[in-house]
Design a protein around this motif. Structure first.
Motif, mmCIF file in Angstrom:
data_model
loop_
_atom_site.group_PDB
_atom_site.id
_atom_site.type_symbol
_atom_site.label_atom_id
_atom_site.label_comp_id
_atom_site.label_asym_id
_atom_site.label_seq_id
_atom_site.Cartn_x
_atom_site.Cartn_y
_atom_site.Cartn_z
ATOM 1 N N VAL A 4 -17.906 50.722 -14.727
ATOM 2 C CA VAL A 4 -16.799 49.985 -15.197
ATOM 3 C C VAL A 4 -15.566 50.604 -14.670
ATOM 4 N N MET A 5 -14.511 49.722 -14.344
ATOM 5 C CA MET A 5 -13.164 50.033 -14.045
ATOM 6 C C MET A 5 -12.096 48.707 -14.351
ATOM 7 N N PRO A 6 -11.024 49.363 -15.045
ATOM 8 C CA PRO A 6 -10.067 48.380 -15.218
ATOM 9 C C PRO A 6 -9.494 47.974 -14.083
ATOM 10 N N VAL A 7 -9.293 46.182 -13.859
ATOM 11 C CA VAL A 7 -8.715 45.908 -12.542
ATOM 12 C C VAL A 7 -7.709 44.670 -12.987
ATOM 13 N N ARG A 25 -9.130 42.255 -16.527
ATOM 14 C CA ARG A 25 -10.383 42.319 -16.750
ATOM 15 C C ARG A 25 -10.996 43.534 -16.538
ATOM 16 N N TRP A 26 -12.420 43.853 -16.689
ATOM 17 C CA TRP A 26 -12.945 45.128 -16.275
ATOM 18 C C TRP A 26 -14.237 44.568 -15.434
ATOM 19 N N ALA A 27 -14.105 45.320 -14.164
ATOM 20 C CA ALA A 27 -15.091 45.204 -13.315
ATOM 21 C C ALA A 27 -16.317 45.889 -13.684
ATOM 22 N N LEU A 28 -17.380 45.284 -13.761
ATOM 23 C CA LEU A 28 -18.746 46.051 -13.960
ATOM 24 C C LEU A 28 -19.470 45.895 -12.655
ATOM 25 N N HIS A 42 -15.486 41.109 -17.043
ATOM 26 C CA HIS A 42 -15.324 41.016 -18.362
ATOM 27 C C HIS A 42 -14.021 41.373 -19.090
ATOM 28 N N PRO A 43 -13.771 40.586 -20.237
ATOM 29 C CA PRO A 43 -12.489 40.906 -20.876
ATOM 30 C C PRO A 43 -12.309 42.268 -21.121
ATOM 31 N N ASP A 44 -13.310 42.967 -21.351
ATOM 32 C CA ASP A 44 -13.068 44.616 -22.112
ATOM 33 C C ASP A 44 -14.341 45.245 -21.652
ATOM 34 N N TRP A 45 -14.182 46.474 -21.419
ATOM 35 C CA TRP A 45 -15.671 47.294 -20.949
ATOM 36 C C TRP A 45 -16.601 47.095 -22.077
ATOM 37 N N ASP A 46 -16.082 46.873 -23.216
ATOM 38 C CA ASP A 46 -17.320 46.964 -24.404
ATOM 39 C C ASP A 46 -17.994 45.495 -24.591
ATOM 40 N N MET A 66 -11.232 58.697 -24.317
ATOM 41 C CA MET A 66 -11.931 59.251 -25.355
ATOM 42 C C MET A 66 -13.007 58.018 -25.688
ATOM 43 N N ASP A 67 -12.494 56.860 -25.975
ATOM 44 C CA ASP A 67 -13.569 55.825 -26.194
ATOM 45 C C ASP A 67 -14.714 55.723 -25.271
#
Length: 102
Positions: A4-7, A25-28, A42-46, A66-67
């Motif tokens: 995952v990475m924030p984009v 978004r977060w790319a998976l 996705h809106p967030d990694w989780d 950390m999360d």
């Protein structure tokens, strides 16, 4: 393996990796046998729907991770010039990303 990475953006060819606070978004990325199988956003990694994500790649090594680590991910940071999903994955393939640790 899942990464995952924030984009910013939601086009696999055009989306740029950004700091977490700027992420739209977060790319998976589903990466297997040296190639990208799929990229979803996705809106967030989780909120990817995946039970286990192997790696997270952040824009820089000074971001709070950390999360992500608590969720069991190995956290990496891109290097200068690796600003698109394609370039980050290319860096991942050749171990050209930096490890993030505390």
């Amino acid at each position: 393996m899942l990464i995952v990475m924030p984009v910013k953006g939601d086009d696999p060819k055009e989306a740029r990796i950004v700091p977490r606070m700027e992420a739209q978004r977060w790319a998976l990325v589903d990466f297997d046998a040296g190639e990208v199988k799929s990229v979803t956003f996705h809106p967030d990694w989780d909120q990817t729907g995946e039970e286990w994500i192997d790696f997270a790649v952040l824009e820089n090594r000074y971001e709070n991770a950390m999360d992500l680590m608590e969720a069991g991910m190995m956290v990496l940071a891109r290097r200068e010039g690796q600003d698109t999903i394609e370039l980050v994955i290319e860096g991942f393939k050749f171990k050209e990303l930096d490890e993030v640790g505390f």
